[in-house]
Enzyme design. Structure first.
Site, PDB file in Angstrom:
ATOM      1  N   PRO A 152      51.235  39.677  41.015  1.00  0.00           N
ATOM      2  CG  PRO A 152      52.336  38.806  39.157  1.00  0.00           C
ATOM      3  CD  PRO A 152      52.546  39.204  40.579  1.00  0.00           C
ATOM      4  CG  HIS A 153      45.893  39.723  41.623  1.00  0.00           C
ATOM      5  ND1 HIS A 153      46.858  40.576  42.128  1.00  0.00           N
ATOM      6  CD2 HIS A 153      44.748  40.432  41.629  1.00  0.00           C
ATOM      7  CE1 HIS A 153      46.307  41.736  42.432  1.00  0.00           C
ATOM      8  NE2 HIS A 153      45.024  41.677  42.124  1.00  0.00           N
TER       9      HIS A 153
END
Length: 154
Positions: A65-66
């Site tokens: 995730p970013h």
């Protein structure tokens, strides 16, 4: 770019279990706050927003995730090992237990992409992932993550 430049030892955590993907994203927001001072609510909101574009579970039990955050001045990372894997809507439909989140300043273009590529390459190594899964001490996990890259650079 080295993992040790984006990941602090205190941004590595082992969690026995997360009840859901959303709960895990909240844990990542809390970790970004405690390690880097990022606003946890903004971090969670940005991660959730990014997930609506498509899940960041990349397969083989790994999620990346970013998100971009206004209150950061550089790209930073947070790593969580889940002792009990959870559904992350991954491309291979396998549950996730290795989660490396990246948080970048809103204006970070190439640096964010370089960091994402670096983390992706690192966690694509099955031997490294096996070492991570075999340990539950955060300092050992940090060493595994950062030492593997040092060996590659040598």
């Amino acid at each position: 770019m080295l993992l040790s430049t984006i990941l602090k030892p205190e941004a590595v955590k082992v969690i026995a279990s997360a009840s859901s993907k959303k709960r895990l994203l909240h844990d990542l927001g809390d970790l970004a706050y405690s390690a880097y001072g990022a606003k946890p609510e903004a971090a969670v909101e940005a991660l959730l927003e990014r997930e609506t574009l498509g899940p960041t579970g990349v397969g083989h039990g790994v999620a990346l995730p970013h998100a971009r955050l206004a209150d950061l001045d550089r790209v930073v990372g947070a790593f969580i090992l889940l002792e009990k894997p959870i559904d992350f809507e991954s491309i291979d439909r396998q549950p996730v237990d290795l989660v490396f989140a990246l948080f970048a300043p809103e204006e970070a273009g190439v640096e964010h992409l370089k960091a994402l590529a670096l983390v992706s390459r690192t966690l694509r190594e099955s031997a490294l992932c096996a070492k991570l899964r075999a340990n539950n001490d955060p300092s050992t996990l940090y060493t595994i993550l950062t030492a593997s890259q040092g060996a590659q650079a040598a």
